[in-house]
Design a protein around this motif. Structure first.
Motif, PDB file in Angstrom:
ATOM      1  N   GLU A 266     152.813  97.307  22.673  1.00 34.37           N
ATOM      2  CA  GLU A 266     151.359  97.741  23.425  1.00 34.37           C
ATOM      3  C   GLU A 266     151.204  96.791  24.443  1.00 34.37           C
ATOM      4  O   GLU A 266     151.444  95.382  24.572  1.00 34.37           O
ATOM      5  N   PHE A 267     150.306  97.589  25.630  1.00 29.81           N
ATOM      6  CA  PHE A 267     150.069  96.571  26.663  1.00 29.81           C
ATOM      7  C   PHE A 267     148.881  95.510  26.633  1.00 29.81           C
ATOM      8  O   PHE A 267     147.893  96.216  25.879  1.00 29.81           O
ATOM      9  N   MET A 268     148.782  94.485  26.780  1.00 29.82           N
ATOM     10  CA  MET A 268     147.862  93.293  26.540  1.00 29.82           C
ATOM     11  C   MET A 268     147.351  93.214  27.989  1.00 29.82           C
ATOM     12  O   MET A 268     147.921  92.224  28.741  1.00 29.82           O
ATOM     13  N   PRO A 269     146.165  93.641  28.452  1.00 30.71           N
ATOM     14  CA  PRO A 269     145.731  93.405  29.849  1.00 30.71           C
ATOM     15  C   PRO A 269     145.313  92.058  30.251  1.00 30.71           C
ATOM     16  O   PRO A 269     145.386  91.749  31.452  1.00 30.71           O
ATOM     17  N   ASN A 270     145.127  91.161  29.339  1.00 30.70           N
ATOM     18  CA  ASN A 270     144.481  89.815  29.646  1.00 30.70           C
ATOM     19  C   ASN A 270     145.642  88.896  29.601  1.00 30.70           C
ATOM     20  O   ASN A 270     145.613  87.657  29.773  1.00 30.70           O
ATOM     21  N   GLY A 271     146.922  89.253  29.297  1.00 36.82           N
ATOM     22  CA  GLY A 271     148.149  88.592  29.193  1.00 36.82           C
ATOM     23  C   GLY A 271     148.044  87.343  28.085  1.00 36.82           C
ATOM     24  O   GLY A 271     147.439  87.679  27.042  1.00 36.82           O
ATOM     25  N   SER A 272     148.717  86.253  28.391  1.00 36.29           N
ATOM     26  CA  SER A 272     148.669  85.344  27.246  1.00 36.29           C
ATOM     27  C   SER A 272     147.543  84.269  27.457  1.00 36.29           C
ATOM     28  O   SER A 272     147.125  83.962  28.506  1.00 36.29           O
ATOM     29  N   LEU A 273     147.302  83.594  26.200  1.00 35.50           N
ATOM     30  CA  LEU A 273     146.339  82.616  26.164  1.00 35.50           C
ATOM     31  C   LEU A 273     146.346  81.370  26.970  1.00 35.50           C
ATOM     32  O   LEU A 273     145.329  80.724  27.227  1.00 35.50           O
ATOM     33  N   ASP A 274     147.545  81.179  27.485  1.00 38.00           N
ATOM     34  CA  ASP A 274     147.804  79.672  28.167  1.00 38.00           C
ATOM     35  C   ASP A 274     146.993  79.605  29.533  1.00 38.00           C
ATOM     36  O   ASP A 274     146.569  78.411  30.078  1.00 38.00           O
ATOM     37  N   LYS A 275     146.922  81.093  30.194  1.00 40.43           N
ATOM     38  CA  LYS A 275     146.418  80.786  31.494  1.00 40.43           C
ATOM     39  C   LYS A 275     144.709  80.901  31.278  1.00 40.43           C
ATOM     40  O   LYS A 275     144.371  80.541  32.431  1.00 40.43           O
ATOM     41  N   PHE A 276     144.418  81.103  29.971  1.00 41.69           N
ATOM     42  CA  PHE A 276     142.808  80.610  30.079  1.00 41.69           C
ATOM     43  C   PHE A 276     142.212  79.403  29.424  1.00 41.69           C
ATOM     44  O   PHE A 276     141.404  79.123  29.454  1.00 41.69           O
ATOM     45  N   ILE A 277     143.382  78.563  29.130  1.00 46.77           N
ATOM     46  CA  ILE A 277     142.985  77.308  28.616  1.00 46.77           C
ATOM     47  C   ILE A 277     143.411  76.179  29.296  1.00 46.77           C
ATOM     48  O   ILE A 277     142.572  74.853  29.092  1.00 46.77           O
ATOM     49  N   TYR A 278     144.181  76.275  30.055  1.00 43.75           N
ATOM     50  CA  TYR A 278     144.690  74.947  30.756  1.00 43.75           C
ATOM     51  C   TYR A 278     144.217  74.973  32.326  1.00 43.75           C
ATOM     52  O   TYR A 278     144.130  75.766  32.935  1.00 43.75           O
ATOM     53  N   GLU A 279     143.486  73.656  32.553  1.00 46.45           N
ATOM     54  CA  GLU A 279     142.655  73.674  33.433  1.00 46.45           C
ATOM     55  C   GLU A 279     143.323  73.827  34.721  1.00 46.45           C
ATOM     56  O   GLU A 279     142.892  74.484  35.701  1.00 46.45           O
ATOM     57  N   ASP A 280     144.745  73.499  34.984  1.00 46.37           N
ATOM     58  CA  ASP A 280     145.515  73.474  36.211  1.00 46.37           C
ATOM     59  C   ASP A 280     145.716  75.235  36.335  1.00 46.37           C
ATOM     60  O   ASP A 280     145.950  75.606  37.574  1.00 46.37           O
TER      61      ASP A 280
ATOM     62  N   ILE B 178     150.664  83.925  22.368  1.00 49.26           N
ATOM     63  CA  ILE B 178     149.607  84.510  21.896  1.00 49.26           C
ATOM     64  C   ILE B 178     148.869  85.558  22.809  1.00 49.26           C
ATOM     65  O   ILE B 178     148.486  85.061  24.120  1.00 49.26           O
ATOM     66  N   LEU B 179     148.999  86.919  22.900  1.00 47.30           N
ATOM     67  CA  LEU B 179     148.452  87.667  23.845  1.00 47.30           C
ATOM     68  C   LEU B 179     147.193  88.437  23.612  1.00 47.30           C
ATOM     69  O   LEU B 179     146.691  88.276  22.429  1.00 47.30           O
ATOM     70  N   LEU B 180     146.270  88.473  24.610  1.00 45.79           N
ATOM     71  CA  LEU B 180     144.828  88.996  24.392  1.00 45.79           C
ATOM     72  C   LEU B 180     144.807  90.410  25.212  1.00 45.79           C
ATOM     73  O   LEU B 180     145.136  90.806  26.234  1.00 45.79           O
ATOM     74  N   ASP B 181     144.009  91.202  24.478  1.00 42.32           N
ATOM     75  CA  ASP B 181     143.813  92.496  24.801  1.00 42.32           C
ATOM     76  C   ASP B 181     142.543  92.408  25.735  1.00 42.32           C
ATOM     77  O   ASP B 181     141.991  91.485  26.062  1.00 42.32           O
ATOM     78  N   GLU B 182     141.893  93.650  26.161  1.00 47.94           N
ATOM     79  CA  GLU B 182     140.829  93.636  27.071  1.00 47.94           C
ATOM     80  C   GLU B 182     139.370  92.906  26.586  1.00 47.94           C
ATOM     81  O   GLU B 182     138.565  92.558  27.205  1.00 47.94           O
ATOM     82  N   ASP B 183     139.521  92.886  25.351  1.00 50.26           N
ATOM     83  CA  ASP B 183     138.362  92.228  24.271  1.00 50.26           C
ATOM     84  C   ASP B 183     138.479  90.802  24.068  1.00 50.26           C
ATOM     85  O   ASP B 183     137.864  90.349  23.278  1.00 50.26           O
ATOM     86  N   PHE B 184     139.567  90.330  24.545  1.00 57.81           N
ATOM     87  CA  PHE B 184     140.086  88.811  24.106  1.00 57.81           C
ATOM     88  C   PHE B 184     140.456  88.719  22.734  1.00 57.81           C
ATOM     89  O   PHE B 184     140.355  87.740  22.093  1.00 57.81           O
ATOM     90  N   CYS B 185     140.917  89.980  21.997  1.00 51.50           N
ATOM     91  CA  CYS B 185     141.138  89.855  20.509  1.00 51.50           C
ATOM     92  C   CYS B 185     142.667  89.535  20.484  1.00 51.50           C
ATOM     93  O   CYS B 185     143.513  89.911  21.331  1.00 51.50           O
TER      94      CYS B 185
END
Length: 601
Positions: free
Chosen positions: A369-383, A430-437
């Motif tokens: 299934e497609f996860m539109p928000n991609g993986s968790l790492d791009k939302f937590i690392y400052e760089d 860890i992949l995130l759907d459109e609701d960050f689930c």
């Protein structure tokens, strides 16, 4: 592995139906309004939102309750095992609010059926003993926080007249407090009656009750044979001739288009043997040409890793999918198919859903299934946040993500028919759907082990440097078990707290500081954590809870780490109930990449 219907005429009932995060499910479950196809109705299956909560009706004309997960396994052609987990909202809220009302009566399972027997898994007896009476000779743990009575537990018994016993559902591994090991999420096993099992498997019919609540077997083979006997002999002969001709034509074409070496290819023989052993999979098998078509000849590339590349695709019904094309081909295909079989056994809102696979000669692919928000790492690392057009997640969302990932791991270890150890928990997986689930993905290093086994044997370290538990590197630290995933989970949670990698972290102008040690010192001295975007007391409490849980999870010895069920309870409890763990005494892991072995288990 999800259960498939027995072969035969099942009337107008579909062989299986899809229901959001529950995946493909079959009898005795059915969609609402189709009581002729099963006796446990599932609601909201036709909702276009795959993550919207699904509900199960435990008894006809009764209220609906939320269903958390369903697991179905075909053990033999005439034996099945099915379990489902549902949430008793009232009981769950009483426990969450630490209300002693939850313990006043034995918990009664609200399930009655003449077609099956329902058994509540994981339960224990608690003893309610009057405070005003002299209770003696009870060698068990005690909770005295309830007005009028004390609670005793630990699976002992007592004959004291001052005590009343009551049975309650518990988590698989009991904790040290009744409000943490008694649970409102109940796991129920379904056993068909002999009549229903005989009807469904041997006769190919549907188990039903008539208006007098008497058993009947509808659309069975016997009924089908009676209808077929009315067909004229001449028509039967003509049909048989046509069938024979068609078979001959198919055999002729098969020799033209499929060379003889296909049957002799040892790789394909191994794959087909594995598929035969596990039975038909509910996930679809695609050809390589179909994979090329769904990805528009691999035009939209989403990412790349050591395994290969991921492309965005579209199924024939318009559903967006992520297609992982594997470029690393190891062995004879057994490891790849075992991974497919393992993921096919899962059905949980926090586990990525496998929609199909391709094993076509040398081409291997997994369709998710497609996860539109991609993986968790791009939302937590400052760089990464600074370099990409993504917004920083607030602490409430991060806390919810941490809880949901723990629930997914808890399902892998407790909710499946076989325990699954992931061995590569990290933000990238860890992949995130459109609701960050969040959804746990990438089971390439996973290990499947029987339910009764609590430890596993592996050859060589597996995982990603920085997240691998000490016992995976050296057995002198302890045995490898689900606690190894708990360690990886703890390292990931601490990275979510620090919004940075745990190694090579620059803080207060130090050249290199191991973040778990830095945050532990702050926590131990009850200092300000010094983390960004903590705006109020509520967020500060969330961050401190995540930090304490993360530090407990990365304890060096597996025996001192909490179970993943305990992790969920800690994250959902109040900060005052949590104790600060011992300081992790291992030094910072090596900053240079570690060469790992990916040997089969």
């Amino acid at each position: 592995m999800p259960l498939l219907l027995a072969a035969g005429d099942q009337g107008r009932c579909p062989p299986s139906f899809h229901c959001g995060y529950l995946g493909n499910i079959t009898f005795p479950f059915t969609i609402s309004g189709r009581h002729d196809c099963g006796f446990l109705s599932i609601g909201n299956c036709d909702d276009h939102d795959p993550h919207k909560p699904k509900f199960i009706q435990l008894q006809a004309n009764e209220t609906w309750v939320q269903v958390v997960g369903i697991s179905q396994l075909l053990i033999s052609p005439t034996t099945r095992l099915a379990t489902f987990q549902f949430r008793d909202k009232h009981f769950y809220d009483l426990l969450l609010n630490r209300s002693c009302e939850a313990f006043t009566n034995t918990y009664t399972l609200p399930l009655i059926s003449h077609l099956a027997v329902f058994r509540l898994l994981h339960n224990a007896t608690l003893f309610l003993c009057n405070k005003t009476l002299n209770v003696t000779n009870i060698n068990m743990s005690k909770y005295n926080g309830c007005l009028g009575y004390d609670l005793y537990y630990n699976h002992f018994t007592t004959d004291d007249d001052a005590c009343e016993s009551a049975l309650f559902p518990i988590t698989e591994l009991a904790a040290n407090h009744p409000f943490t090991f008694v649970t409102g999420d109940l796991t129920v096993m379904i056993e068909l009656t002999d009549q229903c099992s005989d009807c469904y498997y041997r006769k190919g019919g549907q188990c039903q009750l008539d208006s007098r609540e008497q058993f009947s077997c509808a659309n069975s083979y016997e009924e089908t044979r009676k209808k077929m006997s009315k067909v004229a002999t001449a028509s039967t002969v003509v049909a048989a001739v046509v069938v024979v001709l068609m078979v001959l034509i198919c055999c002729f074409r098969a020799k033209i288009f499929y060379p003889l070496f296909w049957r002799e290819n040892p790789t394909h023989r191994v794959v087909e043997d594995i598929l035969k052993e596990h039975g038909p999979l509910t996930t679809t098998r695609f050809s390589y040409l179909e994979v090329k078509k769904m990805t528009n000849s691999f035009r939209n590339k989403l990412g790349q890793g050591g395994f290969g590349s991921v492309y965005k695709g579209k199924l024939h019904d318009g559903s967006a999918v992520a297609v992982k094309i594997l470029t690393v081909s190891k062995g004879n295909g057994e490891e790849f198919i075992n991974e497919v079989v393992s993921i096919s056994r899962t059905s949980h809102v926090n586990i990525i859903r496998l929609l199909g696979f391709c094993f076509d000669d040398t081409h291997r692919a997994l369709i998710y299934e497609f996860m539109p928000n991609g993986s968790l790492d791009k939302f937590i690392y400052e760089d990464k946040i600074a370099s990409k057009d993504v917004h920083q997640l607030d602490w409430k969302i991060l806390n919810d993500i941490a809880v949901d990932i723990a629930r997914g791991l808890e399902y892998l270890y407790r909710g499946c028919n076989t325990r699954i150890l992931h061995f590569d928990i990290k933000p990238h997986n860890i992949l995130l759907d459109e609701d960050f689930c969040p959804k746990i993905a990438d089971f390439g290093l996973a290990k499947v082990c029987p339910r009764k086994e609590s430890m596993v044997s592996i050859f060589g370290a597996r995982g990603t440097a920085g997240y691998i538990a000490p016992e995976v590197f050296s057995r002198s630290f302890g045995v490898v078990s689900h606690k190894s995933d708990v360690y990886s989970y703890g390292m990931m949670v601490l990275e979510m707290v620090g919004r940075r990698k745990n190694i090579k972290t620059k803080v207060d102008r130090s050249s290199e500081i191991y973040f778990p040690h830095w945050i532990y010192n702050r926590l131990e001295s009850n200092s300000e954590l010094g983390l960004e975007n903590v705006r109020n007391e509520s967020e500060d409490e969330m961050v401190r809870k995540m930090t304490i849980v993360g530090l407990w999870c990365i304890q060096t010895h597996p025996s001192t780490r909490p179970t993943i069920s305990k992790v969920v309870e800690m994250l959902e409890s109040k900060l005052d109930f949590l104790q600060i763990p011992p300081k992790p005494y291992l030094s910072s892991p090596p900053t240079s990449p570690t060469k790992l072995s990916y040997e089969s288990l």
